[in-house]
Design a protein around this motif. Structure first.
Motif, short mmCIF file in Angstrom:
data_model
loop_
_atom_site.label_atom_id
_atom_site.label_comp_id
_atom_site.label_asym_id
_atom_site.label_seq_id
_atom_site.Cartn_x
_atom_site.Cartn_y
_atom_site.Cartn_z
N MET A 80 0.82 -1.20 0.00
CA MET A 80 0.00 0.00 0.00
C MET A 80 0.86 1.26 0.00
O MET A 80 1.86 1.35 0.70
N SER A 81 0.42 2.23 -0.79
CA SER A 81 0.92 3.59 -0.72
C SER A 81 -0.09 4.36 0.11
O SER A 81 -1.22 4.58 -0.34
N LEU A 156 -0.89 -7.04 -5.86
CA LEU A 156 -2.01 -6.14 -5.61
C LEU A 156 -1.48 -4.87 -4.95
O LEU A 156 -0.87 -4.92 -3.89
N LEU A 157 -1.71 -3.73 -5.61
CA LEU A 157 -1.26 -2.44 -5.09
C LEU A 157 -2.45 -1.64 -4.62
O LEU A 157 -3.41 -1.43 -5.38
N LEU A 158 -2.41 -1.17 -3.38
CA LEU A 158 -3.45 -0.31 -2.82
C LEU A 158 -2.93 1.12 -2.81
O LEU A 158 -1.84 1.39 -2.29
N LEU A 159 -3.70 2.02 -3.40
CA LEU A 159 -3.34 3.44 -3.46
C LEU A 159 -4.38 4.24 -2.70
O LEU A 159 -5.56 4.23 -3.07
N ASP A 160 -3.95 4.93 -1.64
CA ASP A 160 -4.88 5.69 -0.80
C ASP A 160 -4.69 7.18 -1.04
O ASP A 160 -3.69 7.76 -0.61
N GLU A 161 -5.63 7.78 -1.75
CA GLU A 161 -5.64 9.22 -2.04
C GLU A 161 -4.32 9.71 -2.65
O GLU A 161 -3.69 10.63 -2.13
N PRO A 162 -3.88 9.14 -3.76
CA PRO A 162 -2.59 9.55 -4.34
C PRO A 162 -2.56 10.99 -4.84
O PRO A 162 -1.47 11.56 -4.98
N SER A 163 -3.72 11.62 -5.09
CA SER A 163 -3.73 13.01 -5.60
C SER A 163 -3.82 14.04 -4.50
O SER A 163 -3.76 15.25 -4.78
#
Length: 236
Positions: A80-81, A156-163
């Motif tokens: 996760m990011s 599996l990559l989890l992206l939390d609010e990248p913007s």
């Protein structure tokens, strides 16, 4: 790749996630949209093991991972990011990337190859590789957070609010990177408040409201849904 069955997450007496069921198939980009406080970040944390599940099941790659500890879930192929980037500010860019590859520490050659791959993906990081991460711009830190998550070679990559908090030009670069990752075959679960961009890149999407899934469909279907337009796209 990922399946949630009636997952509940509570903070004391407050139920933040209220029986969420969803799935992410191999090779898909799946987006979760919703307002602040809807439970999106809590849901992602429950997937990677940073928040305990009060009820329900989390399956990763077909395995029941509900009771698997967070650091062991990396070995199951999930990374996760996080929201807010969470870079190690007193470590250099290169050191952050190496920390992301901790699970692969017995294979130095693979780590160096992965660092080079991320430098090609985000050329700015190559230029800043010896710079302390705390001195980077917000956009550079977001690139580093994504690259660090990719260093474990996840399925599996989890992206939390990248913007979050980024300038429009940087947001464009981040979503360009997400599209490239999708084209490479990586499975992605994206939590994002920039609903138009998120739905535009998604194969499928869910709407989360006060801890519950209220809508689901293809990215295109939700992009054209009147309720979604009114609530998240600023149009009626």
């Amino acid at each position: 790749m990922l399946k949630l069955e009636s997952v509940k997450v509570s903070y004391g007496a407050i139920e933040a996630v209220k029986g969420v069921s969803l799935e992410v198939r191999a090779g898909e980009v799946v987006t979760i949209i919703g307002a602040n406080g809807a439970g999106k970040s809590t849901l992602l944390k429950s997937i990677v093991g940073l928040e305990p599940v009060a009820a329900g099941k989390v399956f990763i790659g077909g395995r029941d991972a509900t009771q698997v500890r967070a650091h062991e879930r990396v070995a199951l192929g999930v990374a996760m990011s996080p929201e807010g980037r969470g870079v190690f500010a007193d470590q250099t860019v290169r050191e952050n990337l190496m920390l992301g590859a901790y699970s692969r520490r017995k294979d130095p050659a693979a780590i160096e190859a992965a660092i080079e791959r991320e430098f090609q993906r985000f050329p700015r990081l190559r230029e800043r590789q010896d710079q302390l991460s705390g001195t980077l711009s917000g956009g550079e830190q977001q690139m580093l957070a994504i690259a660090r998550a990719l260093m474990s070679d996840p399925k599996l990559l989890l992206l939390d609010e990248p913007s979050l908090g980024l300038a429009p030009l940087i947001i464009k670069d981040i979503f360009s990177a997400i599209r490239q990752l999708r084209e490479s075959g990586l499975t992605i679960l994206l939590v994002e408040q920039m609903a138009k961009q998120a739905l535009g890149v998604a194969d499928r999407a869910y709407v989360l409201e006060t801890g519950c899934i209220t809508l689901e469909g293809s990215g295109r279907e939700l992009l054209n849904d009147p309720k979604v337009k009114a609530a998240y796209l600023g149009t009626h």
